[in-house]
Design an enzyme around this catalytic site. Sequence first.
Site, PDB file in Angstrom:
ATOM      1  N   HIS A 172      -0.978   2.564  -6.998  1.00 16.04           N
ATOM      2  CA  HIS A 172      -1.530   1.288  -7.443  1.00 16.04           C
ATOM      3  C   HIS A 172      -0.396   0.327  -7.770  1.00 16.04           C
ATOM      4  CE1 HIS A 172      -3.699  -1.082 -10.872  1.00 16.04           C
ATOM      5  NE2 HIS A 172      -3.667  -1.785  -9.754  1.00 16.04           N
ATOM      6  N   SER A 173      -0.349  -0.806  -7.091  1.00 15.64           N
ATOM      7  CA  SER A 173       0.636  -1.859  -7.341  1.00 15.64           C
ATOM      8  C   SER A 173       2.058  -1.305  -7.189  1.00 15.64           C
ATOM      9  CB  SER A 173       0.387  -2.477  -8.721  1.00 15.64           C
ATOM     10  OG  SER A 173       1.071  -3.705  -8.867  1.00 15.64           O
ATOM     11  N   LEU A 174       2.863  -1.284  -8.247  1.00 12.60           N
ATOM     12  CA  LEU A 174       4.192  -0.670  -8.152  1.00 12.60           C
ATOM     13  C   LEU A 174       4.086   0.758  -7.628  1.00 12.60           C
ATOM     14  CD1 LEU A 174       7.253  -0.328  -8.757  1.00 12.60           C
ATOM     15  CD2 LEU A 174       6.600   0.282 -11.101  1.00 12.60           C
TER      16      LEU A 174
ATOM     17  N   ALA B 253      -3.296   0.472  -3.367  1.00 14.05           N
ATOM     18  CA  ALA B 253      -4.234  -0.411  -4.059  1.00 14.05           C
ATOM     19  C   ALA B 253      -3.489  -1.571  -4.707  1.00 14.05           C
ATOM     20  CB  ALA B 253      -5.008   0.367  -5.120  1.00 14.05           C
TER      21      ALA B 253
END
Length: 246
Positions: free
Chosen positions: A88-90, A116
């Site tokens: 997710h993200s990073l 994501a």
Amino acid sequence: MGKWIVCPQPKPSPKLRLLCFPHAGGSARVFHDWPELLPSTVEVCAVELPGRGKRLFETPYTDIISLLQTLGPELVPFLDVPFACFGHSLGARIAFEFSRWSQQTVQLTPRHLWAAAARAPHLPPDRESIHNLSSDDFILELQGYNGTPESVLKNPELMELMLPMLKADFSLLETYQYQPKAQLACPITCFWGEQDEIANHTDVAAWQQHTNIFTLEAVPGDHFFTNHPMFPQRLLAKLTELIQTI
């Protein structure tokens, strides 16, 4: 499991091991409830980076290259069964680089990579860096991400503990420099939040160039749509399909 992996419900013989990489400021605890929501043949293994959770007082990493030099070998023992990655993200950026590392270094490729709320890794930064700001200015910028509860942001003692980790995580993201390599030999599915003001549709769709099999799925919510209890259900059908091919 060691200090790098938290496995809420170990499975004696999983058909698939799902390696989960949390967002900036997140910990393995983000994925604590996922085993209850995903197929029983899937073992959820969440990555715990230094500077959070049980590793709160360890020095966090500030660049992804250094992180991968340690993280990669630490995760190799968990690649003894078919595995997939979720980030997710990073976490999606780290999952991507780990997937490339494992494919190139130990010739083991994930069966799938799910990303994501993440801009494609080859895109240049689209906003100013914040990891090197003063603590007060950094906290102000952090409020715009809607990922840290207001009660935490306004708790000086708690923020004093969390700031080194938060700044380090943003450094991981903001100092990242993409290096072209071979495409991943696995499908990539990206989830895009329809109200996400950080990773927009075009920037998430750009992941397509990193694989020959790409899917983009829109989901309701902002950058932290993965926090919704229903989100793991979006993975359920995908995981079920994947397990049937193993």
